[in-house]
Design a protein around this motif. Structure first.
Motif, PDB file in Angstrom:
ATOM      1  N   ALA A   7       0.841  -1.201   0.000  1.00  0.00           N
ATOM      2  CA  ALA A   7       0.000   0.000   0.000  1.00  0.00           C
ATOM      3  C   ALA A   7       0.870   1.241   0.000  1.00  0.00           C
ATOM      4  CB  ALA A   7      -0.919   0.005   1.219  1.00  0.00           C
ATOM      5  N   GLN A   8       0.435   2.254  -0.719  1.00  0.00           N
ATOM      6  CA  GLN A   8       1.151   3.528  -0.763  1.00  0.00           C
ATOM      7  C   GLN A   8       0.247   4.651  -0.298  1.00  0.00           C
ATOM      8  OE1 GLN A   8       4.134   4.716  -3.807  1.00  0.00           O
ATOM      9  NE2 GLN A   8       2.554   6.121  -4.518  1.00  0.00           N
ATOM     10  N   HIS A   9       0.809   5.552   0.504  1.00  0.00           N
ATOM     11  CA  HIS A   9       0.089   6.742   0.953  1.00  0.00           C
ATOM     12  C   HIS A   9       0.931   7.973   0.620  1.00  0.00           C
ATOM     13  CE1 HIS A   9      -2.019   3.642   3.230  1.00  0.00           C
ATOM     14  NE2 HIS A   9      -3.021   4.500   3.293  1.00  0.00           N
ATOM     15  N   VAL A  10       0.259   8.967   0.067  1.00  0.00           N
ATOM     16  CA  VAL A  10       0.910  10.205  -0.343  1.00  0.00           C
ATOM     17  C   VAL A  10       0.297  11.353   0.451  1.00  0.00           C
ATOM     18  CG1 VAL A  10       1.427  11.754  -2.261  1.00  0.00           C
ATOM     19  CG2 VAL A  10       1.254   9.280  -2.658  1.00  0.00           C
ATOM     20  N   PHE A  11       1.144  12.159   1.053  1.00  0.00           N
ATOM     21  CA  PHE A  11       0.718  13.305   1.851  1.00  0.00           C
ATOM     22  C   PHE A  11       1.146  14.599   1.164  1.00  0.00           C
ATOM     23  CE2 PHE A  11       1.108   9.803   4.712  1.00  0.00           C
ATOM     24  CZ  PHE A  11       0.210   9.995   5.742  1.00  0.00           C
ATOM     25  N   HIS A  12       0.245  15.567   1.110  1.00  0.00           N
ATOM     26  CA  HIS A  12       0.634  16.935   0.768  1.00  0.00           C
ATOM     27  C   HIS A  12       0.082  17.837   1.852  1.00  0.00           C
ATOM     28  CE1 HIS A  12      -0.066  20.948  -1.171  1.00  0.00           C
ATOM     29  NE2 HIS A  12       1.245  20.820  -1.167  1.00  0.00           N
ATOM     30  N   PRO A 296      -5.035   3.706   0.436  1.00  0.00           N
ATOM     31  CA  PRO A 296      -6.114   2.756   0.716  1.00  0.00           C
ATOM     32  C   PRO A 296      -6.576   2.740   2.169  1.00  0.00           C
ATOM     33  CG  PRO A 296      -4.033   1.598   0.397  1.00  0.00           C
ATOM     34  CD  PRO A 296      -3.802   3.026   0.019  1.00  0.00           C
ATOM     35  N   TYR A 297      -5.710   3.094   3.111  1.00  0.00           N
ATOM     36  CA  TYR A 297      -6.049   2.963   4.524  1.00  0.00           C
ATOM     37  C   TYR A 297      -6.222   4.293   5.255  1.00  0.00           C
ATOM     38  CZ  TYR A 297      -4.464  -1.683   3.304  1.00  0.00           C
ATOM     39  OH  TYR A 297      -4.301  -2.886   2.675  1.00  0.00           O
ATOM     40  N   LEU A 298      -5.688   5.356   4.699  1.00  0.00           N
ATOM     41  CA  LEU A 298      -5.841   6.681   5.300  1.00  0.00           C
ATOM     42  C   LEU A 298      -6.060   7.677   4.177  1.00  0.00           C
ATOM     43  CD1 LEU A 298      -5.724   8.528   7.813  1.00  0.00           C
ATOM     44  CD2 LEU A 298      -3.252   8.713   7.449  1.00  0.00           C
ATOM     45  N   VAL A 310     -10.093   6.424   8.189  1.00  0.00           N
ATOM     46  CA  VAL A 310      -9.081   5.415   8.486  1.00  0.00           C
ATOM     47  C   VAL A 310      -9.701   4.041   8.243  1.00  0.00           C
ATOM     48  CG1 VAL A 310      -7.458   4.533  10.194  1.00  0.00           C
ATOM     49  CG2 VAL A 310      -8.163   6.941  10.269  1.00  0.00           C
ATOM     50  N   ARG A 311      -9.087   3.271   7.369  1.00  0.00           N
ATOM     51  CA  ARG A 311      -9.607   1.952   7.032  1.00  0.00           C
ATOM     52  C   ARG A 311      -8.616   0.868   7.407  1.00  0.00           C
ATOM     53  NH1 ARG A 311     -12.042   5.371   3.529  1.00  0.00           N
ATOM     54  NH2 ARG A 311     -14.172   4.856   2.863  1.00  0.00           N
ATOM     55  N   HIS A 312      -9.151  -0.347   7.472  1.00  0.00           N
ATOM     56  CA  HIS A 312      -8.339  -1.525   7.761  1.00  0.00           C
ATOM     57  C   HIS A 312      -8.479  -2.489   6.596  1.00  0.00           C
ATOM     58  CE1 HIS A 312      -7.445  -5.504   9.590  1.00  0.00           C
ATOM     59  NE2 HIS A 312      -6.526  -4.816  10.218  1.00  0.00           N
ATOM     60  N   PRO A 313      -7.422  -3.215   6.260  1.00  0.00           N
ATOM     61  CA  PRO A 313      -7.539  -4.197   5.173  1.00  0.00           C
ATOM     62  C   PRO A 313      -8.713  -5.150   5.408  1.00  0.00           C
ATOM     63  CG  PRO A 313      -5.255  -3.960   5.817  1.00  0.00           C
ATOM     64  CD  PRO A 313      -6.055  -3.170   6.817  1.00  0.00           C
ATOM     65  N   GLY A 314      -9.504  -5.340   4.382  1.00  0.00           N
ATOM     66  CA  GLY A 314     -10.620  -6.268   4.477  1.00  0.00           C
ATOM     67  C   GLY A 314     -11.906  -5.659   4.989  1.00  0.00           C
ATOM     68  N   CYS A 315     -11.903  -4.370   5.306  1.00  0.00           N
ATOM     69  CA  CYS A 315     -13.114  -3.720   5.818  1.00  0.00           C
ATOM     70  C   CYS A 315     -13.195  -2.312   5.240  1.00  0.00           C
ATOM     71  CB  CYS A 315     -13.116  -3.665   7.342  1.00  0.00           C
ATOM     72  SG  CYS A 315     -14.640  -2.979   8.025  1.00  0.00           S
ATOM     73  N   ASP A 316     -14.302  -2.007   4.580  1.00  0.00           N
ATOM     74  CA  ASP A 316     -14.425  -0.716   3.920  1.00  0.00           C
ATOM     75  C   ASP A 316     -15.211   0.300   4.737  1.00  0.00           C
ATOM     76  OD1 ASP A 316     -13.732   0.804   1.584  1.00  0.00           O
ATOM     77  OD2 ASP A 316     -15.860   0.773   1.023  1.00  0.00           O
ATOM     78  N   HIS A 317     -15.543  -0.043   5.983  1.00  0.00           N
ATOM     79  CA  HIS A 317     -16.233   0.910   6.853  1.00  0.00           C
ATOM     80  C   HIS A 317     -15.180   1.700   7.630  1.00  0.00           C
ATOM     81  CE1 HIS A 317     -20.272  -0.815   6.248  1.00  0.00           C
ATOM     82  NE2 HIS A 317     -19.622  -1.954   6.142  1.00  0.00           N
TER      83      HIS A 317
END
Length: 514
Positions: A7-12, A296-298, A310-317
């Motif tokens: 997973a990749q997260h990009v912050f600006h 995908p997670y934040l 904020v998400r967790h793998p396997g759960c989209d809530h």
């Protein structure tokens, strides 16, 4: 541990409002993190003013400058060796000098004047990175059993321990493959950069690609072999020149069928992305058009409005943290919909507590077990019927195994809480009731699965022992008598199963002076 997809997260960071008396807005920084099971690839960033104004008069002490873009292997830190080999453990732990990295360029000119303002290290996308001054230690050559083949280097960092040099076997397989292409600059680029910056040009330029060793090979549908990784990259990337050209545009094709368009320069144009994946171009504004965080997670769907998901793998809530109204921040929980992260944390705390206890750290171990109780209590707030049993067993194990690490008052409070939880589960107490249970009149209750050993009976045992430890033997004996009453009721309902227990419970109570 559960392995999740990379997973990749990009912050600006965005531009902050101008500070009072400042003569400038604060620059918004860029952060990129690509996390995979075996490695973390991070950018080094860029020069940023402080936003307080007059940086030149404070010696630029509060500005940010580009750091190195780094590839870090998870299992290469805190390398496990025999306990007695402390010196070897310290020697094997990965240090900054060992990292595969792109150091910033430019840095200083020939007169020693800083040039950090022009350095940009943001060229990362998923497992790909490029830039100047690619550094690495010989450690990776030894672990990968590799040598340079002209500008190419391929590292099999998943070799079994027995295939490694003996002194490096504690590393074991690191779980990743890495490809590197590195060249010096040609004479024309050297002359251009020397003239432009009055500085020594980069030692080299290049790119790297890292992927999990168990990633699926599209050609076979099974885990990719190192040979397929190496040969696939060589076959798909036959046109890279030697030397590479500064500020040129290139395309890298990965062995898992992805395409990376990249711009090979590490100076200036700090908000212009250097790497694009599979023609997925960023908005015209580059990094400045991005939200505070995307991944995908934040993520912050509203850009910079203060609302986080904020998400967790396997759960989209998502768990929602909404700071859009600074006077009324809101937390919208997702425990009921996504309990697994909390369950994982509870188990991790149990394992951590045992590790601490084995090391003789009783107070710290008890603290971890208390935190485990808090986790399950939080889950029970969302779904009491499902998670109260976990609260009860966590309290039972805390008091039974870790009360020596608690203060007497805390041990007593947790023992009472554990008993109350089991009384509720046993059907003897209504939720939230503070009325004491009359153990002399249990005939009106039908025992369920929460009455027996290490359950209601165990909670009574714990409370008695906490009181005995505190010197209140009469009160302790009273709770042991109540435990006898529980077994007497169990025998009335199922004498075959429970017949021996009242006799033992009476003997236990007698030992307390009843």
């Amino acid at each position: 541990m559960t392995r999740f997809a990379p997973a990749q997260h990009v912050f600006h960071h965005g531009r902050r409002s101008q500070m009072p008396k400042a003569d400038e807005n604060a620059d918004g920084g860029v952060e990129i993190y690509h996390h995979s099971a075996s490695f973390l690839l991070t950018v080094g960033g860029m020069w940023l003013n402080s936003g307080y104004g007059m940086d030149e008069f404070t010696g630029y002490k509060q500005v940010a400058i580009a750091q190195s873009t780094t590839l870090m292997f998870t299992r290469a830190f805190d390398v496990r060796v025999k306990p007695e080999d402390v010196d070897l453990r310290i020697e094997l732990d990965t240090k900054f000098a060992d990292l595969i990295r792109f150091d910033r360029w430019p840095s200083v000119d020939d007169d020693g004047e800083a040039l950090e303002r022009d350095a940009v290290n943001t060229a990362v996308h998923t497992g790909f990175a490029c830039g100047a001054n690619l550094e690495m230690s010989d450690l990776w050559l030894q672990l990968g059993g590799a040598t340079w083949d002209g500008p190419w280097l391929f590292l099999d960092l998943n070799r079994p321990a027995e295939a490694l040099p003996e002194h490096l076997r504690p590393y074991g397989p690191l779980g990743a493959y890495v490809a590197i292409y590195r060249t010096t600059l040609g004479p024309a680029d050297v002359e251009l950069l020397e003239s432009q910056y009055d500085a020594v040009p980069p030692k080299n330029v290049g790119f790297l690609y890292a992927m999990e060793a168990d990633a699926v090979d599209p050609a076979t549908g099974t885990a990719m072999t190192f040979a397929a990784f190496r040969d696939g990259i060589r076959a798909r990337n036959t046109t890279f020149p030697n030397p590479l050209v500064w500020a040129a545009f290139y395309v890298f094709h990965s062995p898992d069928n992805h395409k990376y368009d990249f711009w090979l320069r590490s100076d200036q144009h700090k908000y212009r992305p250097r790497v694009e994946l599979d023609d997925q171009t960023l908005p015209p504004g580059g990094f400045e058009a991005l939200p505070l965080v995307g991944g995908p997670y934040l993520r912050t769907p509203g850009g910079h409005d203060g609302r986080f998901e904020v998400r967790h793998p396997g759960c989209d809530h998502p768990l929602v943290l909404d700071f859009s109204d600074q006077h009324n921040p809101v937390c919208l929980d997702n425990i009921a919909a996504c309990p697994q992260p909390w369950l994982d944390r509870g188990y991790a705390l149990l394992v951590f507590a045992q590790t601490l206890l084995n090391a003789g750290k009783r107070t710290e171990a008890a603290g971890a077990m208390v935190e485990r109780v808090r986790v399950y209590q939080r889950m029970a707030e969302a779904d009491r019927g499902t998670y109260l049993p976990r609260v009860a067993i966590a309290l039972f194990e805390l008091v039974l195994h870790h009360r020596a690490g608690l203060s007497p008052a805390s041990a007593l409070a947790f023992a009472h809480d554990g008993l109350a939880a089991y009384e509720e589960l046993a059907g003897l107490r209504e939720p939230g009731s503070q009325d004491p249970v009359d153990y002399d009149h249990l005939a009106a209750f039908t025992p369920n699965d929460y009455w027996g050993r290490h359950l209601l009976s165990g909670a009574l045992w714990n409370l008695a022992w906490v009181l005995k430890d505190a010197g209140d033997t009469p009160a302790a004996a009273g709770w042991m008598v109540r435990r006898v009453r529980v077994y007497e009721r169990l025998v009335q309902v199922d004498p075959v199963r429970w017949q021996p227990e009242p006799t033992q419970a009476q003997a236990d109570a007698a030992a307390f002076g009843t």
